[in-house]
Design a protein around this motif. Structure first.
Motif, short mmCIF file in Angstrom:
data_model
loop_
_atom_site.label_atom_id
_atom_site.label_comp_id
_atom_site.label_asym_id
_atom_site.label_seq_id
_atom_site.Cartn_x
_atom_site.Cartn_y
_atom_site.Cartn_z
N SER A 147 16.76 4.80 -10.39
CA SER A 147 16.93 4.16 -11.45
C SER A 147 17.69 2.80 -11.28
CB SER A 147 18.13 4.84 -12.49
OG SER A 147 18.42 4.33 -13.42
N PRO A 148 16.64 1.64 -11.34
CA PRO A 148 15.47 1.71 -12.23
C PRO A 148 14.64 2.00 -11.22
CG PRO A 148 16.24 -0.72 -11.44
CD PRO A 148 17.58 0.38 -11.31
N HIS A 149 13.46 2.72 -11.70
CA HIS A 149 12.39 3.10 -10.84
C HIS A 149 11.44 1.93 -10.44
CE1 HIS A 149 9.17 2.62 -13.93
NE2 HIS A 149 10.14 3.21 -15.00
N PHE A 150 10.86 2.21 -9.13
CA PHE A 150 9.96 0.97 -9.01
C PHE A 150 8.76 1.73 -8.25
CE2 PHE A 150 11.52 1.30 -4.31
CZ PHE A 150 12.72 1.85 -4.64
N ASN A 151 7.90 1.16 -7.81
CA ASN A 151 6.80 1.50 -6.76
C ASN A 151 6.10 0.54 -6.20
OD1 ASN A 151 3.97 0.93 -8.00
ND2 ASN A 151 5.22 1.49 -9.79
N TYR A 152 5.37 0.80 -5.18
CA TYR A 152 4.70 -0.30 -4.42
C TYR A 152 3.11 -0.15 -4.64
CZ TYR A 152 9.13 -0.78 -1.84
OH TYR A 152 10.50 -1.12 -1.50
N PHE A 153 2.66 0.58 -5.55
CA PHE A 153 1.13 0.73 -5.78
C PHE A 153 0.57 -0.51 -6.50
CE2 PHE A 153 2.24 5.47 -5.94
CZ PHE A 153 2.16 5.48 -4.59
N GLN A 154 -0.49 -0.83 -6.08
CA GLN A 154 -1.42 -1.69 -6.93
C GLN A 154 -2.68 -0.77 -7.24
OE1 GLN A 154 -1.22 -5.43 -6.93
NE2 GLN A 154 0.86 -5.32 -6.38
N PRO A 155 -3.28 -1.37 -8.37
CA PRO A 155 -4.44 -0.49 -8.62
C PRO A 155 -5.43 -0.06 -7.62
CG PRO A 155 -4.18 -2.28 -10.27
CD PRO A 155 -3.07 -2.51 -9.23
N GLU A 156 -5.72 -1.00 -6.48
CA GLU A 156 -6.39 -0.95 -5.30
C GLU A 156 -5.74 0.18 -4.33
OE1 GLU A 156 -6.93 -5.02 -3.94
OE2 GLU A 156 -9.06 -4.49 -4.02
N THR A 157 -4.57 0.18 -4.49
CA THR A 157 -4.03 1.22 -3.51
C THR A 157 -4.38 2.66 -3.94
OG1 THR A 157 -1.77 0.03 -3.69
CG2 THR A 157 -1.67 2.16 -2.85
N LEU A 158 -4.65 2.89 -5.21
CA LEU A 158 -4.85 4.27 -5.69
C LEU A 158 -6.43 4.36 -5.41
CD1 LEU A 158 -3.00 4.40 -9.40
CD2 LEU A 158 -2.36 5.53 -7.07
N VAL A 159 -7.28 3.13 -5.51
CA VAL A 159 -8.70 3.37 -5.21
C VAL A 159 -8.86 3.68 -3.65
CG1 VAL A 159 -10.76 1.70 -5.00
CG2 VAL A 159 -9.27 1.64 -6.91
N ALA A 160 -8.12 3.17 -2.81
CA ALA A 160 -8.21 3.57 -1.34
C ALA A 160 -7.68 4.99 -1.21
CB ALA A 160 -7.31 2.56 -0.58
N MET A 161 -6.85 5.16 -1.80
CA MET A 161 -6.19 6.75 -1.67
C MET A 161 -7.33 7.70 -2.03
SD MET A 161 -2.25 6.06 -3.03
CE MET A 161 -1.86 7.59 -3.30
N GLN A 162 -8.18 7.25 -3.05
CA GLN A 162 -9.28 8.23 -3.65
C GLN A 162 -10.23 8.29 -2.83
OE1 GLN A 162 -9.88 7.80 -7.87
NE2 GLN A 162 -11.95 8.89 -7.58
#
Ligand code: 2P0
Length: 320
Positions: A245-260
């Motif tokens: 709190s506050p929450h944050f993340n380091y992901f971009q849309p392409e991050t999830l593409v790569a993980m998949q």
């Protein structure tokens, strides 16, 4: 005397994420990394009587020297000198690779500066010194698989080699993504997490278990177990960020593409696992024999120029 040192970056398989002491950089949990061969920093240091301040250049460009001065003050105190230094660094870590250059930078600086000041530090004391620049730098003093034992304070928080000579065709393939957004620094991110994530105590506990299991996997050359532990540890770290709190993340849309894509490769029977640090880039752990197939699959979404391959690398050493 001018001294030049080379130190390589490392990728944490069990991550350092949180400080017990901000000034001394004492971590909340131990971590375990693999030093990488392709990405490194060369730094030369010379203490000169005629200088009136420390001078610092990075890749041939003059930079503000305040952080370097803070670090050199530690070295000057150890050596009992007051002279300023000329520090020249060349980074062979692609800046956008998301492979912490602070790790190789402070490991190289610790070795070059202490040697130039006439000190011959033990590896333990070098690791302790590098830690004061950047936590992850203490692990880059050694090659191969390295554990940073959290310890309780300045004297007993340092890295130790777990397996310096890696007789295993393990590889790390970094997928360099576009990182347009300004990210939250590791330093600020981990501070927010320690202060606010309700899951933080569980993280500390799980890291302790993960390190024990990871060591067994390395010794048994059990790649699937190593990869599973590393991937799950990285996801636990990122879950801390999502729960802060506050929450944050380091992901971009392409991050999830790569993980998949990595998950699809695994479903197709190719052992590969991802890990992510304080940025959007995905780093794929794999075996040398599978690199070509993994690259071919990743080509569905990424250019070959976005893929950087590294093997296990050596510890910090003097070049001249
Ligand atoms: C690691 N990272 O273990 C973790 C995982 C990023 C994610 O160490 O504040 O530059 O200088 O001690 O070492 C990056 O943080 O932080 C890091 P400081 P550092 O590799």
């Amino acid at each position: 005397m001018k001294k030049t040192a080379r130190a390589h970056t490392n990728i944490a398989l069990v991550k350092y994420w949180g400080k017990k002491d901000k000034e001394l950089i004492i971590p909340m949990n131990s971590s375990l990394s693999l030093t990488l061969d392709h990405f490194y920093t060369d730094t030369s240091v010379e203490f000169k009587e005629e200088l009136t301040a420390d001078n610092f250049s990075l890749n041939g460009v003059s930079k503000d020297a305040q952080q370097i001065t803070n670090f050199l003050n530690l070295v000057r105190k150890l050596a009992g000198i007051t002279t300023y230094a000329q520090v020249d660094s060349t980074n062979h870590v692609p800046t956008k690779a998301g492979l912490a250059s602070s790790a190789s930078a402070y490991a190289a600086l610790a070795l070059a500066a202490s040697s130039a000041a006439g000190l011959t530090l033990s590896k333990k004391d070098l690791s302790r010194l590098a830690r004061r620049g950047s936590g992850s730098a203490c692990r880059s003093i050694y090659g191969g698989f390295v554990e940073w034992k959290m310890g309780t304070g300045d004297l007993d928080s340092y890295a130790v080699p777990f397996q310096e000579e890696v007789d295993w065709d393990i590889r790390m393939l970094a997928i360099v993504l576009n990182d347009a957004e300004k990210k939250i620094s590791s330093r600020r991110g981990m501070q927010t997490v320690v202060a606010t994530s309700p899951y933080y105590p569980a993280w500390v506990k799980t890291c302790h278990q993960d390190i024990g299991e990871l060591k067994e996997a390395i010794e048994a050359k059990d790649f699937e177990r190593l990869g599973t532990i590393a991937e799950e540890n990285a996801m636990k770290m990122h879950a801390l960020n999502l729960s802060a709190s506050p929450h944050f993340n380091y992901f971009q849309p392409e991050t999830l593409v790569a993980m998949q894509l990595v998950e699809e490769l695994r479903a197709a029977g190719i052992p590969c696992y991802y890990t992510l640090d304080a940025g959007p880039n995905v780093k794929v752990l794999c075996l040398e024999k599978d690199v070509a197939q993994i690259k071919a699959k990743l080509a569905e979404a990424f250019n070959q120029e976005q893929l950087l391959l590294a093997a296990p690398g050596p510890g910090a050493h003097l070049l001249a």
